[in-house]
Design a protein around this motif. Sequence first.
Motif, PDB file in Angstrom:
ATOM      1  N   TYR A   1      -6.639   4.390   4.370  1.00  0.00           N
ATOM      2  CA  TYR A   1      -5.540   5.175   3.810  1.00  0.00           C
ATOM      3  C   TYR A   1      -4.334   5.329   4.730  1.00  0.00           C
ATOM      4  CZ  TYR A   1      -8.835   6.469   0.149  1.00  0.00           C
ATOM      5  OH  TYR A   1      -9.712   6.435  -0.902  1.00  0.00           O
ATOM      6  N   ARG A   2      -4.306   4.598   5.821  1.00  0.00           N
ATOM      7  CA  ARG A   2      -3.205   4.749   6.777  1.00  0.00           C
ATOM      8  C   ARG A   2      -1.848   4.588   6.091  1.00  0.00           C
ATOM      9  NH1 ARG A   2      -3.179   4.948  12.018  1.00  0.00           N
ATOM     10  NH2 ARG A   2      -5.370   4.319  12.066  1.00  0.00           N
TER      11      ARG A   2
ATOM     12  N   ASP B   1      -3.990  14.947  -1.067  1.00  0.00           N
ATOM     13  CA  ASP B   1      -4.008  14.948   0.394  1.00  0.00           C
ATOM     14  C   ASP B   1      -5.436  15.018   0.921  1.00  0.00           C
ATOM     15  OD1 ASP B   1      -2.639  15.235   3.062  1.00  0.00           O
ATOM     16  OD2 ASP B   1      -3.690  17.148   3.025  1.00  0.00           O
ATOM     17  N   SER B   2      -6.272  15.841   0.284  1.00  0.00           N
ATOM     18  CA  SER B   2      -7.656  15.984   0.749  1.00  0.00           C
ATOM     19  C   SER B   2      -8.485  14.736   0.479  1.00  0.00           C
ATOM     20  CB  SER B   2      -8.311  17.194   0.083  1.00  0.00           C
ATOM     21  OG  SER B   2      -8.478  16.985  -1.303  1.00  0.00           O
ATOM     22  N   MET B   3      -8.067  13.909  -0.485  1.00  0.00           N
ATOM     23  CA  MET B   3      -8.834  12.716  -0.835  1.00  0.00           C
ATOM     24  C   MET B   3      -8.314  11.446  -0.165  1.00  0.00           C
ATOM     25  SD  MET B   3      -9.657  13.313  -4.905  1.00  0.00           S
ATOM     26  CE  MET B   3     -10.529  11.730  -5.040  1.00  0.00           C
ATOM     27  N   ILE B   4      -6.986  11.325  -0.051  1.00  0.00           N
ATOM     28  CA  ILE B   4      -6.444  10.063   0.471  1.00  0.00           C
ATOM     29  C   ILE B   4      -5.455  10.258   1.619  1.00  0.00           C
ATOM     30  CG2 ILE B   4      -6.726   8.981  -1.798  1.00  0.00           C
ATOM     31  CD1 ILE B   4      -3.656   9.115  -2.107  1.00  0.00           C
ATOM     32  N   GLY B   5      -5.235  11.492   2.054  1.00  0.00           N
ATOM     33  CA  GLY B   5      -4.239  11.735   3.100  1.00  0.00           C
ATOM     34  C   GLY B   5      -4.772  11.576   4.504  1.00  0.00           C
ATOM     35  N   TYR B   6      -5.552  10.515   4.729  1.00  0.00           N
ATOM     36  CA  TYR B   6      -6.161  10.286   6.038  1.00  0.00           C
ATOM     37  C   TYR B   6      -5.451   9.146   6.767  1.00  0.00           C
ATOM     38  CZ  TYR B   6     -10.017  13.103   4.215  1.00  0.00           C
ATOM     39  OH  TYR B   6     -10.767  14.110   3.682  1.00  0.00           O
ATOM     40  N   LYS B   7      -5.553   9.168   8.091  1.00  0.00           N
ATOM     41  CA  LYS B   7      -4.960   8.100   8.890  1.00  0.00           C
ATOM     42  C   LYS B   7      -6.031   7.128   9.369  1.00  0.00           C
ATOM     43  CE  LYS B   7      -0.898  10.654  10.452  1.00  0.00           C
ATOM     44  NZ  LYS B   7      -0.106  11.132  11.616  1.00  0.00           N
ATOM     45  N   ASN B   8      -6.977   6.822   8.491  1.00  0.00           N
ATOM     46  CA  ASN B   8      -7.980   5.814   8.830  1.00  0.00           C
ATOM     47  C   ASN B   8      -7.536   4.463   8.278  1.00  0.00           C
ATOM     48  OD1 ASN B   8      -8.468   6.009   6.070  1.00  0.00           O
ATOM     49  ND2 ASN B   8     -10.268   7.296   6.312  1.00  0.00           N
ATOM     50  N   ASP B   9      -8.366   3.449   8.458  1.00  0.00           N
ATOM     51  CA  ASP B   9      -7.978   2.096   8.054  1.00  0.00           C
ATOM     52  C   ASP B   9      -7.691   1.987   6.558  1.00  0.00           C
ATOM     53  OD1 ASP B   9      -8.227   1.268  10.651  1.00  0.00           O
ATOM     54  OD2 ASP B   9     -10.279   0.509  10.417  1.00  0.00           O
TER      55      ASP B   9
ATOM     56  N   PHE C   1      -1.634   3.711   2.369  1.00  0.00           N
ATOM     57  CA  PHE C   1      -1.750   4.126   0.974  1.00  0.00           C
ATOM     58  C   PHE C   1      -1.643   5.644   0.834  1.00  0.00           C
ATOM     59  CE2 PHE C   1      -3.799   5.033  -3.064  1.00  0.00           C
ATOM     60  CZ  PHE C   1      -3.339   4.008  -3.880  1.00  0.00           C
ATOM     61  N   GLY C   2      -2.117   6.390   1.824  1.00  0.00           N
ATOM     62  CA  GLY C   2      -2.114   7.839   1.733  1.00  0.00           C
ATOM     63  C   GLY C   2      -0.888   8.514   2.318  1.00  0.00           C
ATOM     64  N   THR C   3       0.068   7.732   2.787  1.00  0.00           N
ATOM     65  CA  THR C   3       1.243   8.314   3.450  1.00  0.00           C
ATOM     66  C   THR C   3       2.034   9.235   2.534  1.00  0.00           C
ATOM     67  OG1 THR C   3       1.455   6.408   4.933  1.00  0.00           O
ATOM     68  CG2 THR C   3       3.402   7.793   4.637  1.00  0.00           C
ATOM     69  N   ALA C   4       2.315   8.785   1.326  1.00  0.00           N
ATOM     70  CA  ALA C   4       3.129   9.594   0.403  1.00  0.00           C
ATOM     71  C   ALA C   4       2.433  10.908   0.066  1.00  0.00           C
ATOM     72  CB  ALA C   4       3.407   8.799  -0.876  1.00  0.00           C
ATOM     73  N   ALA C   5       1.126  10.856  -0.175  1.00  0.00           N
ATOM     74  CA  ALA C   5       0.383  12.075  -0.512  1.00  0.00           C
ATOM     75  C   ALA C   5       0.396  13.060   0.655  1.00  0.00           C
ATOM     76  CB  ALA C   5      -1.051  11.717  -0.884  1.00  0.00           C
ATOM     77  N   ALA C   6       0.176  12.543   1.878  1.00  0.00           N
ATOM     78  CA  ALA C   6       0.137  13.421   3.050  1.00  0.00           C
ATOM     79  C   ALA C   6       1.494  14.069   3.307  1.00  0.00           C
ATOM     80  CB  ALA C   6      -0.311  12.627   4.271  1.00  0.00           C
TER      81      ALA C   6
ATOM     82  N   GLU D   1       0.823  -1.211   0.000  1.00  0.00           N
ATOM     83  CA  GLU D   1       0.000   0.000   0.000  1.00  0.00           C
ATOM     84  C   GLU D   1       0.859   1.264   0.000  1.00  0.00           C
ATOM     85  OE1 GLU D   1      -3.262   0.226   2.623  1.00  0.00           O
ATOM     86  OE2 GLU D   1      -4.268  -1.464   1.669  1.00  0.00           O
ATOM     87  N   ARG D   2       1.949   1.238   0.727  1.00  0.00           N
ATOM     88  CA  ARG D   2       2.843   2.404   0.705  1.00  0.00           C
ATOM     89  C   ARG D   2       3.404   2.624  -0.703  1.00  0.00           C
ATOM     90  NH1 ARG D   2       4.057   4.598   5.627  1.00  0.00           N
ATOM     91  NH2 ARG D   2       3.876   3.259   7.483  1.00  0.00           N
ATOM     92  N   LEU D   3       3.813   1.537  -1.354  1.00  0.00           N
ATOM     93  CA  LEU D   3       4.334   1.633  -2.712  1.00  0.00           C
ATOM     94  C   LEU D   3       3.254   2.141  -3.662  1.00  0.00           C
ATOM     95  CD1 LEU D   3       6.506   1.155  -4.852  1.00  0.00           C
ATOM     96  CD2 LEU D   3       5.742  -1.239  -4.982  1.00  0.00           C
ATOM     97  N   GLY D   4       2.035   1.630  -3.484  1.00  0.00           N
ATOM     98  CA  GLY D   4       0.935   2.078  -4.325  1.00  0.00           C
ATOM     99  C   GLY D   4       0.684   3.565  -4.186  1.00  0.00           C
ATOM    100  N   GLY D   5       0.782   4.073  -2.962  1.00  0.00           N
ATOM    101  CA  GLY D   5       0.600   5.502  -2.742  1.00  0.00           C
ATOM    102  C   GLY D   5       1.671   6.327  -3.431  1.00  0.00           C
ATOM    103  N   VAL D   6       2.911   5.835  -3.425  1.00  0.00           N
ATOM    104  CA  VAL D   6       4.005   6.535  -4.105  1.00  0.00           C
ATOM    105  C   VAL D   6       3.763   6.561  -5.611  1.00  0.00           C
ATOM    106  CG1 VAL D   6       6.462   6.466  -4.652  1.00  0.00           C
ATOM    107  CG2 VAL D   6       5.705   6.023  -2.312  1.00  0.00           C
TER     108      VAL D   6
END
Length: 324
Positions: free
Chosen positions: A197-198, A187-195, A200-205, A56-61
């Motif tokens: 996007y915790r 960031d506004s769409m996927i930069g959340y720390k919920n289940d 997947f959204g790291t790179a965007a945030a 998921e981290r790679l996918g976010g990148v």
Amino acid sequence: MNWLLQMTVPVLAGFVLDLLLGDPAWLYHPVRLIGLLIEKGEKIIRKCLPKTRGGERLGGVVLVIFVVSISALVPLGILLAAYRFFVPLGLLIETFFCYQILAVKSLKVESDRVCRALKEEGLISGRKAVSMIVGRDTEELSEEGVTKAAVETVAENTSDGVIAPLFYMVIGGAVLGFAYKAVNTMDSMIGYKNDKYRYFGTAAARLDDAANFLPSRLAAVLMIASAFLLGMDGPGAFRIYCRDRKNHKSPNAAQTESVMAGALGVELAGNAWYFGKLYEKPTIGDPKRPIEIEDIRRSHRLLYGTSILALAVFMGIKCCLLWL
């Protein structure tokens, strides 16, 4: 002379168009296209990579690289072709792009709907109006909570929606402006720390934090100056900024929120609900008086003052550098 026009006119004219026109409902906004790109890209990438933390981290990148690249390369190609064909056509298109990137009037209009809803129709309408501009749960907000949410949105988006894109457009025109909008939209769409996007959204945030680090601080300084120039509580804005600018998990969000709280003499932030979960947050500012509905419109004064001052300062510096 053409290079000087190309480097200055689109930003200046785009800013004026934004103040005059805002975001009319009939005009399809490019941020919606960026949003669709993020949504479709996420679905494809999630199907291709394993459902593990690393996957998921790679996918976010991958998504970040893909969306930012497309968001910058498409307008770059259009502008290169337009400027090569006919310089005035390039200036016209880039002016339109710059106008679309900025959000001064739309931020004022959307937050003013909250003010009017509370005054004219009551709390339920106010909750509905504010739900359109904030990410928190609004169903149980009091009138004070709705008002706070609207004022905080104006404060934060003075940086994210105006000063930061203006900063990047002054440096790199509409192309860099669109690259920034892509980062901020992700960031506004996927930069959340919920289940979901915790990871997947790291790179965007994190990229959004980096992209806004300097602009948010410039926005705070300009907002403090505007508070003095507009006859608001400038000393209070400076004092609360120095004290509370770090009272947020984001390294950037409290920069302008603290200035706004000090300039208005109210307390902002505090605990909030997101996706049914309570998040404990420190407060920002001092409750010198209870926040009131009219503070939403007072926040608009700082929004416009800060935006116009930023344009003057940024363009003044750029023109000086171009002539050196």
